[in-house]
Design a protein around this motif. Sequence first.
Motif, PDB file in Angstrom:
ATOM      1  N   ILE A  63       0.922  -0.774   0.073  1.00 61.37           N
ATOM      2  CA  ILE A  63      -0.125  -0.293  -0.135  1.00 61.37           C
ATOM      3  C   ILE A  63       0.992   1.207   0.042  1.00 61.37           C
ATOM      4  CG2 ILE A  63      -1.750   1.394   1.457  1.00 61.37           C
ATOM      5  CD1 ILE A  63      -3.263  -0.900  -0.169  1.00 61.37           C
ATOM      6  N   TYR A  66       2.396   1.397  -3.617  1.00 60.91           N
ATOM      7  CA  TYR A  66       1.311   2.170  -4.512  1.00 60.91           C
ATOM      8  C   TYR A  66       1.268   3.390  -4.081  1.00 60.91           C
ATOM      9  CZ  TYR A  66      -3.465   3.692  -3.242  1.00 60.91           C
ATOM     10  OH  TYR A  66      -4.229   4.435  -2.160  1.00 60.91           O
ATOM     11  N   ASP A 102      -2.442   0.680  -9.090  1.00 57.44           N
ATOM     12  CA  ASP A 102      -4.112   0.431  -8.704  1.00 57.44           C
ATOM     13  C   ASP A 102      -3.278  -1.955  -8.333  1.00 57.44           C
ATOM     14  OD1 ASP A 102      -4.965   2.343  -9.393  1.00 57.44           O
ATOM     15  OD2 ASP A 102      -5.460   1.690 -11.507  1.00 57.44           O
ATOM     16  N   PHE A 103      -2.719  -2.342  -8.825  1.00 57.53           N
ATOM     17  CA  PHE A 103      -2.041  -3.933  -8.813  1.00 57.53           C
ATOM     18  C   PHE A 103      -2.071  -3.475  -7.183  1.00 57.53           C
ATOM     19  CE2 PHE A 103       1.253  -6.179  -8.502  1.00 57.53           C
ATOM     20  CZ  PHE A 103       0.555  -7.625  -8.590  1.00 57.53           C
ATOM     21  N   LEU A 105      -2.130  -1.977  -4.813  1.00 61.37           N
ATOM     22  CA  LEU A 105      -3.783  -1.620  -4.250  1.00 61.37           C
ATOM     23  C   LEU A 105      -4.195  -2.891  -3.836  1.00 61.37           C
ATOM     24  CD1 LEU A 105      -5.722  -0.017  -2.180  1.00 61.37           C
ATOM     25  CD2 LEU A 105      -6.486   0.776  -4.144  1.00 61.37           C
ATOM     26  N   THR A 106      -5.039  -3.343  -4.757  1.00 61.64           N
ATOM     27  CA  THR A 106      -5.666  -4.466  -4.571  1.00 61.64           C
ATOM     28  C   THR A 106      -5.134  -5.294  -4.383  1.00 61.64           C
ATOM     29  OG1 THR A 106      -6.413  -3.870  -6.749  1.00 61.64           O
ATOM     30  CG2 THR A 106      -7.259  -5.354  -6.789  1.00 61.64           C
ATOM     31  N   TYR A 107      -3.141  -5.979  -4.793  1.00 67.16           N
ATOM     32  CA  TYR A 107      -3.212  -6.992  -3.875  1.00 67.16           C
ATOM     33  C   TYR A 107      -2.910  -7.428  -2.761  1.00 67.16           C
ATOM     34  CZ  TYR A 107       0.921 -11.134  -4.922  1.00 67.16           C
ATOM     35  OH  TYR A 107       1.720 -12.310  -4.466  1.00 67.16           O
ATOM     36  N   PHE A 109      -4.467  -6.120  -0.898  1.00 68.33           N
ATOM     37  CA  PHE A 109      -5.892  -7.203   0.273  1.00 68.33           C
ATOM     38  C   PHE A 109      -6.075  -9.226  -0.686  1.00 68.33           C
ATOM     39  CE2 PHE A 109      -6.544  -2.363   0.101  1.00 68.33           C
ATOM     40  CZ  PHE A 109      -7.468  -2.551   1.462  1.00 68.33           C
ATOM     41  N   GLU A 110      -4.861  -9.258  -1.874  1.00 62.65           N
ATOM     42  CA  GLU A 110      -5.310 -10.761  -1.174  1.00 62.65           C
ATOM     43  C   GLU A 110      -4.326 -10.908  -0.724  1.00 62.65           C
ATOM     44  OE1 GLU A 110      -4.782 -12.001  -5.870  1.00 62.65           O
ATOM     45  OE2 GLU A 110      -3.397 -13.351  -4.732  1.00 62.65           O
ATOM     46  N   ALA A 131      -8.512  -0.998   5.279  1.00 60.26           N
ATOM     47  CA  ALA A 131      -9.012  -0.609   4.328  1.00 60.26           C
ATOM     48  C   ALA A 131      -9.384   1.178   5.247  1.00 60.26           C
ATOM     49  CB  ALA A 131     -10.358  -1.174   4.425  1.00 60.26           C
TER      50      ALA A 131
END
Length: 255
Positions: A63, A66, A102-103, A105-107, A109-110, A131
């Motif tokens: 995070i 990013y 973007d990747f 940030l999304t990753y 949470f994965e 979050a």
Amino acid sequence: MKDLIETTLQELIPPSTSKLFEAALYSLEGGKRLRPLLTLAVADTFNQPIETALYPACAVELIHTYSLIHDDLPCMDDDDIRRDKPTLHKAYSESRAILTGDFLLTYAFEVLAKAPQLSPNQKNALILTLAKRAGSEGMIGGQVLDMEENSHEHFIEMRLKKTGALISAALEFGGIIAHQEDLTILQTIGRDLGLAFQIVDDILDEDGAVRMLGLTSAQKMAEDLYHSALEHIQTLPGGAPLLTTIANEMIYRTV
Ligand code: GRG
């Protein structure tokens, strides 16, 4: 501990032919890893095995990275250099920088969802915490204040949200991983340390807090906040010497 963070980041984003991974690795390289170190230090303070904290610690670094990539874009701070090399949009392209941010940030949470050795309740708490701290009440909210609002009026709030919120998340993560019910003291440390860290950044950049308060007052404010953070750190089990060392590195850094 830093080695463990680097190994875990390599495991999460292995070198590959993917253009996205290549750009993500480019941006991840060279960070001091202060936030993941905070997570590991808190977990260690509460005698939690470091291994259980590695994925969450790396999620915070994803995070953070990013946020740096997006903050450097021409529409934001328009910076050319980051982590001692050209910013991602300079080395590649603006579209690649946006998508890589973007990747990451999304990753993040994965990575939390698949973190080994943690219960569903712990993962839920980690996801919610990240979050909130990275979102509208935290880092993004702070960035909006920085870009659009009267920065004098929002001097403290902007810094607490933009920089302090993610540092607080890193500390809270250690507490969640170590099954701590009450995270108040970690949040207090995060608030003081995060604000002190940003003011030190302003001092090093001769910007923000220095223009607003003057150098001497800005230095005093950073020192006071740092000492307040230290007092709280010392009430943690064993006096938390590792956390003290990292906090010290954050405030008395030379870069
Ligand atoms: C654009 C979504 C979005 C958010 C931007 C955090 C942030 C909000 C922007 C980063 C820009 C910045 C310089 C913030 C101040 C905090 C700071 C000193 C960041 C650098 O952190 P270090 O020193 O960097 O830990 P490394 O590279 O070592 O990880």
